[in-house]
Design an enzyme around this catalytic site. Sequence first.
Site, mmCIF file in Angstrom:
data_model
loop_
_atom_site.group_PDB
_atom_site.id
_atom_site.type_symbol
_atom_site.label_atom_id
_atom_site.label_comp_id
_atom_site.label_asym_id
_atom_site.label_seq_id
_atom_site.Cartn_x
_atom_site.Cartn_y
_atom_site.Cartn_z
ATOM 1 N N GLY A 103 0.811 -1.204 0.000
ATOM 2 C CA GLY A 103 0.000 0.000 0.000
ATOM 3 C C GLY A 103 0.843 1.251 0.000
ATOM 4 O O GLY A 103 2.021 1.233 -0.367
ATOM 5 N N PHE A 105 2.201 2.910 2.349
ATOM 6 C CA PHE A 105 3.302 3.047 3.291
ATOM 7 C C PHE A 105 4.157 1.810 3.458
ATOM 8 O O PHE A 105 5.003 1.751 4.335
ATOM 9 C CB PHE A 105 2.755 3.490 4.651
ATOM 10 C CG PHE A 105 1.993 4.764 4.537
ATOM 11 C CD1 PHE A 105 2.646 5.949 4.268
ATOM 12 C CD2 PHE A 105 0.621 4.778 4.627
ATOM 13 C CE1 PHE A 105 1.954 7.131 4.117
ATOM 14 C CE2 PHE A 105 -0.084 5.955 4.480
ATOM 15 C CZ PHE A 105 0.585 7.142 4.226
ATOM 16 N N VAL A 108 2.868 -5.591 3.179
ATOM 17 C CA VAL A 108 2.151 -6.262 4.263
ATOM 18 C C VAL A 108 2.410 -7.768 4.178
ATOM 19 O O VAL A 108 2.311 -8.362 3.099
ATOM 20 C CB VAL A 108 0.637 -5.985 4.181
ATOM 21 C CG1 VAL A 108 -0.086 -6.657 5.351
ATOM 22 C CG2 VAL A 108 0.379 -4.476 4.183
ATOM 23 N N LYS A 122 3.176 -4.888 8.754
ATOM 24 C CA LYS A 122 3.452 -3.913 7.700
ATOM 25 C C LYS A 122 4.862 -3.373 7.868
ATOM 26 O O LYS A 122 5.232 -2.887 8.930
ATOM 27 C CB LYS A 122 2.444 -2.767 7.744
ATOM 28 C CG LYS A 122 2.689 -1.722 6.663
ATOM 29 C CD LYS A 122 1.594 -0.670 6.616
ATOM 30 C CE LYS A 122 0.337 -1.217 5.993
ATOM 31 N NZ LYS A 122 -0.676 -0.161 5.754
ATOM 32 N N ASP A 196 14.973 20.653 8.669
ATOM 33 C CA ASP A 196 15.779 21.244 7.596
ATOM 34 C C ASP A 196 15.523 20.526 6.274
ATOM 35 O O ASP A 196 16.457 20.145 5.558
ATOM 36 C CB ASP A 196 17.266 21.199 7.965
ATOM 37 C CG ASP A 196 18.087 22.220 7.184
ATOM 38 O OD1 ASP A 196 17.496 23.178 6.640
ATOM 39 O OD2 ASP A 196 19.321 22.074 7.123
#
Length: 361
Positions: A103, A105, A108, A122, A196
């Site tokens: 997915g 991120f 799985v 995950k 930064d």
Amino acid sequence: MVAATTAGMFLVCFESLCPCFRSKRKDGSEDHVLAEHSNSLNSSEMRSISDRIPGSPLRVPASPSRFSLSSSPPSRNEPLNLSLEHVVKLTNNFAPALMVGEGYFGKVYRVTLRDGRVVAIKRAKKNLVQLLGCIDKANERILITEYVSNGTLREHLDGQHGLILGFNQRLEIAIDVAHGLTYLHLYAEKPIIHRDVKSSNILLTEGFMAKVSDFGFARTGPTEPGQSQIQTDVRGTAGYVDPEYLRTNYLTIKSDVFSYGILLLEILSGRRPIEARRGPTERITVRWAFNKYQRGNVRDILDPMLTEAVNEDILNKIFDVAFQCVAPTREDRPSMKEVVERLWKIRRDYTKIQRIIELTL
């Protein structure tokens, strides 16, 4: 212990990984991950060259707070406390055969625990330069990181490597950076604020994968229940710094979101946040770009070195994201998680349009 796998999987707070780099608190307000003040601008210097950022026409609901573990006795319904070694063993070192999906991120994996429960694990995407070790002897404080061979994003935007980044490459780089910041904010051992985020701190691999680097100003974010901000001296680079942080000295993860929005405009336009040699109406890139955006001239914002045609609806969607990120007030900015989700959808739409164009040629 699989050290190589550990380095490849998770970025933990540098204080935890390398105790030799723990900073000493002077007044209780600072808790840097790696405190380096020599290259920073102080608050008055930053404010003197800062400019007002135009408001965003968009608004998003506040992001949910981070999940905190209960102190009550563990049960089958509460979060599992698994070690990294155990996770690696359960997934057979993240074997492709156990992967059940991918997915926004990460990937799985379906695994079975000793008590018979079937769970999903995950593995989050990082897009962060890996910290491999540190040395603290005498007056020497040394970090050892992976070597990323293809230079900085800013160098590529300037054409220093001989190739011009295409629109698709720029979109992929934007997504990679968003993944890295999402990891810092949500998936690290403690929430980490980079402070930064800028094009010269984004390194590219030979395959043009982007990795967030230089954690010299990074620090742990709010960790107490209900806490959303921390008070600290202003650190960062002029043009990228969150105006609310600059004005109040209160830092949140949304400060990184503002910097990311400026970076996204830089990726698309090729312009630095402050173009000192340009005229007054073009000197502050975000103001110049927002004026173009409001007038419906989004194509004029694109880097002139980009010769390919890009669908205007795609451009409007990606500029929507950028300008929402740079909203003057933090409550109007999305989380980095929301940014990733929206960019993935934009990439999906862009890919569909490109396929249609190819079929008609």
